[in-house]
Design a protein around this motif. Structure first.
Motif, PDB file in Angstrom:
ATOM      1  N   ILE A 205       1.503  14.314 -25.948  1.00  0.00           N
ATOM      2  CA  ILE A 205       2.079  13.757 -27.177  1.00  0.00           C
ATOM      3  C   ILE A 205       3.548  14.132 -27.297  1.00  0.00           C
ATOM      4  N   LEU A 206       3.847  15.396 -27.083  1.00  0.00           N
ATOM      5  CA  LEU A 206       5.219  15.885 -27.206  1.00  0.00           C
ATOM      6  C   LEU A 206       6.129  15.279 -26.151  1.00  0.00           C
ATOM      7  N   GLN A 207       5.630  15.158 -24.930  1.00  0.00           N
ATOM      8  CA  GLN A 207       6.465  14.601 -23.870  1.00  0.00           C
ATOM      9  C   GLN A 207       6.710  13.109 -24.080  1.00  0.00           C
ATOM     10  N   LYS A 208       5.718  12.399 -24.578  1.00  0.00           N
ATOM     11  CA  LYS A 208       5.906  10.980 -24.896  1.00  0.00           C
ATOM     12  C   LYS A 208       6.973  10.807 -25.973  1.00  0.00           C
ATOM     13  N   ALA A 209       6.952  11.701 -26.978  1.00  0.00           N
ATOM     14  CA  ALA A 209       7.867  11.579 -28.113  1.00  0.00           C
ATOM     15  C   ALA A 209       9.282  12.035 -27.776  1.00  0.00           C
ATOM     16  N   TYR A 210       9.406  13.179 -27.136  1.00  0.00           N
ATOM     17  CA  TYR A 210      10.726  13.782 -26.938  1.00  0.00           C
ATOM     18  C   TYR A 210      11.235  13.713 -25.505  1.00  0.00           C
ATOM     19  N   GLY A 211      10.384  13.253 -24.565  1.00  0.00           N
ATOM     20  CA  GLY A 211      10.779  13.304 -23.169  1.00  0.00           C
ATOM     21  C   GLY A 211      10.624  14.714 -22.625  1.00  0.00           C
ATOM     22  N   PRO A 212      10.809  14.889 -21.311  1.00  0.00           N
ATOM     23  CA  PRO A 212      10.579  16.197 -20.685  1.00  0.00           C
ATOM     24  C   PRO A 212      11.738  17.169 -20.900  1.00  0.00           C
ATOM     25  N   GLY A 213      12.004  17.497 -22.154  1.00  0.00           N
ATOM     26  CA  GLY A 213      13.084  18.415 -22.476  1.00  0.00           C
ATOM     27  C   GLY A 213      12.590  19.665 -23.161  1.00  0.00           C
ATOM     28  N   ALA A 214      13.525  20.467 -23.660  1.00  0.00           N
ATOM     29  CA  ALA A 214      13.192  21.770 -24.218  1.00  0.00           C
ATOM     30  C   ALA A 214      12.400  21.682 -25.520  1.00  0.00           C
ATOM     31  N   ILE A 215      12.634  20.651 -26.341  1.00  0.00           N
ATOM     32  CA  ILE A 215      11.897  20.539 -27.611  1.00  0.00           C
ATOM     33  C   ILE A 215      10.405  20.358 -27.341  1.00  0.00           C
ATOM     34  N   ALA A 216      10.085  19.409 -26.450  1.00  0.00           N
ATOM     35  CA  ALA A 216       8.680  19.158 -26.119  1.00  0.00           C
ATOM     36  C   ALA A 216       8.048  20.390 -25.487  1.00  0.00           C
ATOM     37  N   ALA A 217       8.763  21.000 -24.547  1.00  0.00           N
ATOM     38  CA  ALA A 217       8.210  22.154 -23.840  1.00  0.00           C
ATOM     39  C   ALA A 217       8.018  23.348 -24.772  1.00  0.00           C
ATOM     40  N   ALA A 218       9.007  23.595 -25.649  1.00  0.00           N
ATOM     41  CA  ALA A 218       8.915  24.733 -26.568  1.00  0.00           C
ATOM     42  C   ALA A 218       7.782  24.546 -27.563  1.00  0.00           C
ATOM     43  N   ALA A 219       7.653  23.336 -28.109  1.00  0.00           N
ATOM     44  CA  ALA A 219       6.580  23.072 -29.072  1.00  0.00           C
ATOM     45  C   ALA A 219       5.210  23.192 -28.396  1.00  0.00           C
ATOM     46  N   ALA A 220       5.094  22.698 -27.164  1.00  0.00           N
ATOM     47  CA  ALA A 220       3.830  22.817 -26.427  1.00  0.00           C
ATOM     48  C   ALA A 220       3.507  24.287 -26.152  1.00  0.00           C
ATOM     49  N   LEU A 221       4.543  25.059 -25.825  1.00  0.00           N
ATOM     50  CA  LEU A 221       4.333  26.491 -25.581  1.00  0.00           C
ATOM     51  C   LEU A 221       3.932  27.208 -26.870  1.00  0.00           C
ATOM     52  N   LEU A 222       4.503  26.789 -28.015  1.00  0.00           N
ATOM     53  CA  LEU A 222       4.094  27.359 -29.310  1.00  0.00           C
ATOM     54  C   LEU A 222       2.606  27.103 -29.553  1.00  0.00           C
ATOM     55  N   MET A 223       2.150  25.889 -29.196  1.00  0.00           N
ATOM     56  CA  MET A 223       0.735  25.572 -29.377  1.00  0.00           C
ATOM     57  C   MET A 223      -0.119  26.466 -28.484  1.00  0.00           C
ATOM     58  N   ALA A 224       0.303  26.615 -27.228  1.00  0.00           N
ATOM     59  CA  ALA A 224      -0.448  27.460 -26.304  1.00  0.00           C
ATOM     60  C   ALA A 224      -0.491  28.907 -26.813  1.00  0.00           C
ATOM     61  N   LEU A 225       0.649  29.389 -27.312  1.00  0.00           N
ATOM     62  CA  LEU A 225       0.707  30.757 -27.826  1.00  0.00           C
ATOM     63  C   LEU A 225      -0.140  30.912 -29.089  1.00  0.00           C
ATOM     64  N   SER A 226      -0.166  29.876 -29.949  1.00  0.00           N
ATOM     65  CA  SER A 226      -1.009  29.957 -31.146  1.00  0.00           C
ATOM     66  C   SER A 226      -2.484  30.015 -30.754  1.00  0.00           C
ATOM     67  N   MET A 227      -2.834  29.375 -29.640  1.00  0.00           N
ATOM     68  CA  MET A 227      -4.210  29.430 -29.144  1.00  0.00           C
ATOM     69  C   MET A 227      -4.530  30.822 -28.585  1.00  0.00           C
TER      70      MET A 227
ATOM     71  N   TYR B 202       1.558  27.678 -35.441  1.00  0.00           N
ATOM     72  CA  TYR B 202       0.874  26.390 -35.496  1.00  0.00           C
ATOM     73  C   TYR B 202       1.580  25.410 -36.428  1.00  0.00           C
ATOM     74  N   LEU B 203       1.983  25.863 -37.612  1.00  0.00           N
ATOM     75  CA  LEU B 203       2.613  24.957 -38.584  1.00  0.00           C
ATOM     76  C   LEU B 203       3.944  24.414 -38.065  1.00  0.00           C
ATOM     77  N   VAL B 204       4.734  25.269 -37.415  1.00  0.00           N
ATOM     78  CA  VAL B 204       6.011  24.807 -36.848  1.00  0.00           C
ATOM     79  C   VAL B 204       5.757  23.767 -35.751  1.00  0.00           C
ATOM     80  N   MET B 205       4.806  24.054 -34.858  1.00  0.00           N
ATOM     81  CA  MET B 205       4.474  23.094 -33.803  1.00  0.00           C
ATOM     82  C   MET B 205       3.971  21.786 -34.385  1.00  0.00           C
ATOM     83  N   ASP B 206       3.119  21.872 -35.399  1.00  0.00           N
ATOM     84  CA  ASP B 206       2.531  20.688 -36.017  1.00  0.00           C
ATOM     85  C   ASP B 206       3.613  19.785 -36.608  1.00  0.00           C
ATOM     86  N   MET B 207       4.599  20.389 -37.270  1.00  0.00           N
ATOM     87  CA  MET B 207       5.683  19.604 -37.869  1.00  0.00           C
ATOM     88  C   MET B 207       6.532  18.915 -36.796  1.00  0.00           C
TER      89      MET B 207
END
Length: 441
Positions: free
Chosen positions: A82-104, A359-364
Motif C-alpha cells: 500500500i505504501l509503495q503504491k502510494a509514495y513509490g519506493p522512497g523513504a516515506i514508504a519505507a519508514a512508515a512500513a518499518l514503523l508498522m513492523a516495529l509496532s508489531m 501505529y497511529l503515525v503509520m496509520d495516518m
C-alpha cells in the motif's frame, strides 16, 4: 517486485473467508483484551467498556483505506505494498512500513510480558526478574515453532484462535451471570468522566483491533480477495468488539475502577476470583497463557515475514551477521531479539504506549497516501479517509497530552524513535518519494 506477484499467484485461494476471519480475530484477541483492559480503565474511568466501541469505530474507518487498496491490489505485501503504491519506493514508504513492523514487534513484547504476568499470578508474583525471563522464554518458544515452518504456525494458530475466542467469551458470560449483571466499576466511589482521558484510552483500544492489518498481509492468499479481504476485516472487527464488550462488562461487574487499575496487568484474573471462585481464577490464567502464547506465535510469524518482504523490496538494508539460511530466518532472529529487549527493559504500560504512537503515525501516513495519490485509482470515498485521518489525529493528540502528564519520557522515546526511523530511511534510500516507472498515472 516480480517475486511478490508470482507468490500471490501461487498462493491465491489458500485461505477461505472463514479461515481469514479466524486468523484475523485470533491475532486481535490474542493480545488486546488481556494486556490492555486495565490500562484502558485507568484512562477512561467507569465508561471504559465504551472505549472498545470507540476503538472499533475508529478502526473501521481506518480499515477503509486498507480494504480499498487490498481489493484493488490483493497482495502478500500488505501495508508495504500500500505504501509503495502510494509514495513509490522512497523513504516515506519505507519508514512508515518499518514503523508498522516495529509496532508489531512492540505488540509481540507486550503480549509476551502479559503471558508472564498471568502465569505468575497464581504464585502472587507481580514483579521481579521472573517476569522478563518468562516473557523472553515465550518469545523463544515462538521462534522455535516458526523455524519449524509456516504450516506449523498456521495450524497451531487456528486451533488456539478457536480455543481462546470461545474461552474468553465463556469467561465473560459466566462472570456477568455470577455477578447478577451488577456493574461495580460504575459505583459512586468511582472517579468521574474525563473526556481527554476517554479519548486517550481509545488509542490503546485501537491496539486491541490493529490485528486486522495481518489480513491485508494475506490479501493474495484469500479466496476471491477483491470481495473477501474487506468482508474478512469487518467481520473480524465485529466479532472482537462483541467479545471485548462482554469481557469489559464482566471485569466491571466484579471489580471497581480502583481495583481494576490496581490489578491492571492481570485484571481479568483478578475479576475472575470474586465472580467465579478459584476454579474461575485458574481457568482465566490458563486461558490467558494460551491466548497470549498464540498471540506471540502469530506476531513473530507476521513480523518476520513483513521484514523479509521489506528486505526483498529493497526498502530496508539487510546484514547476515554470519548467519546462514534464507533472509526469512534472519528476520526471525532480528524480530525475537528486539522483542526480547523490549520485554526486559519496558513495563506493560510503556510498551503499549510506544505501540500506540508508532501505529497511529503509520496509520495516518497510509491514509494520506491513499487520499493524495491513490483515491481515484481505487475508487475510494475521500470523506471517509479524511474522517479516518481526523479520528487518528484527535486520538493521538489526546493520548500524547495524557502521557505528557503521566510519563513524559515515553513521549520522548517515541518521538526520538520515529524521527530516527525516518532519518535512517532517508539516508539509506536518498529520496523521500519516487514514482515507479511502471505505475505512472
Amino acid at each position: 517486485m516480480d517475486h511478490q506477484h508470482s507468490d500471490d499467484t501461487e498462493n491465491k485461494g489458500s485461505i477461505s473467508l472463514s479461515g481469514g476471519v479466524a486468523m484475523g480475530t485470533g491475532v486481535m484477541i490474542g493480545a488486546g483484551i488481556f494486556a490492555l483492559t486495565g490500562q484502558i480503565a485507568q484512562l477512561a474511568g467507569p465508561l471504559f467498556p465504551l472505549s472498545f466501541v470507540a476503538g472499533a469505530i475508529v478502526t473501521s474507518f481506518s480499515a477503509y483505506s486498507y480494504v480499498k487498496m487490498s481489493n484493488a491490489f490483493p497482495s502478500s505485501g500488505g501495508i508495504a505494498m500500500i505504501l509503495q503504491k502510494a509514495y513509490g519506493p522512497g523513504a516515506i514508504a519505507a519508514a512508515a512500513a518499518l514503523l508498522m513492523a516495529l509496532s508489531m514487534v512492540i505488540s509481540e513484547s507486550l503480549v509476551a510480558r502479559t503471558f508472564a504476568t498471568y502465569v505468575l499470578r497464581p504464585f502472587d508474583i507481580t514483579g521481579g526478574p521472573l517476569v522478563p525471563i518468562l516473557a523472553v522464554g515465550v518469545i523463544l518458544f515462538a521462534f522455535l515453532v516458526n523455524i519449524a515452518g509456516s504450516r506449523s504456525v498456521g495450524l497451531l494458530s487456528l486451533i488456539m484462535a478457536v480455543v481462546k475466542i470461545g474461552g474468553i467469551a465463556l469467561f465473560g458470560i459466566a462472570a456477568l451471570w455470577a455477578s447478577g449483571f451488577q456493574f461495580a466499576a460504575a459505583s459512586e466511589a468511582s472517579p468521574g468522566f474525563d473526556i481527554t482521558g476517554f479519548i486517550a484510552s481509545v488509542a490503546l483500544a485501537i491496539l486491541a483491533f490493529k490485528g486486522f492489518t495481518t489480513i491485508t498481509n494475506s490479501g493474495g492468499e484469500i479466496t476471491d480477495p477483491h470481495r473477501n479481504v474487506g468482508r474478512t476485516i469487518m467481520i473480524s472487527i465485529a466479532i472482537c468488539v462483541v467479545v471485548y464488550l462482554i469481557v469489559a462488562f464482566a471485569v466491571g461487574s466484579s471489580l471497581t475502577i480502583d481495583q481494576i487499575v490496581a490489578a491492571k496487568d492481570y485484571s481479568l484474573a483478578e475479576a475472575a476470583a470474586p465472580a467465579l471462585g478459584n476454579a474461575g481464577f485458574y481457568f482465566t490464567v490458563v486461558l490467558a497463557a494460551v491466548a497470549t502464547a498464540s498471540g506471540v506465535l502469530a506476531s513473530v510469524f507476521a513480523v518476520s515475514r513483513m521484514l523479509a518482504m521489506l528486505t526483498d523490496m529493497k526498502m530496508i538494508p539487510h546484514r547476515h551477521f554470519g548467519m546462514s539460511g534464507p533472509i526469512r530466518s534472519h528476520t526471525l532472529v532480528y524480530t525475537v531479539v528486539i522483542a526480547s529487549i523490549l520485554a526486559v527493559f519496558f513495563d506493560l504500560t510503556r510498551i503499549a504506549s510506544l505501540g500506540a504512537f508508532f501505529y497511529l503515525v503509520m496509520d495516518m501516513i497510509v491514509h494520506w497516501g491513499v487520499l493524495r495519490f491513490m483515491r481515484k485509482e481505487v475508487k475510494a470515498n475521500a470523506s471517509i479517509i479524511i474522517l479516518a485521518l481526523v479520528f487518528d489525529a484527535i486520538v493521538l493528540v489526546a493520548f500524547t497530552s495524557m502521557k505528557l502528564q503521566s510519563d513524559p519520557l515515553i513521549v520522548l522515546y517515541a518521538a526520538v524513535a520515529i524521527t530516527a526511523v525516518f532519518a535512517f530511511q532517508r539516508i539509506y534510500l536518498s529520496r523521500w518519494t519516487a514514482q515507479q516507472p511502471s505505475e505512472e498515472h
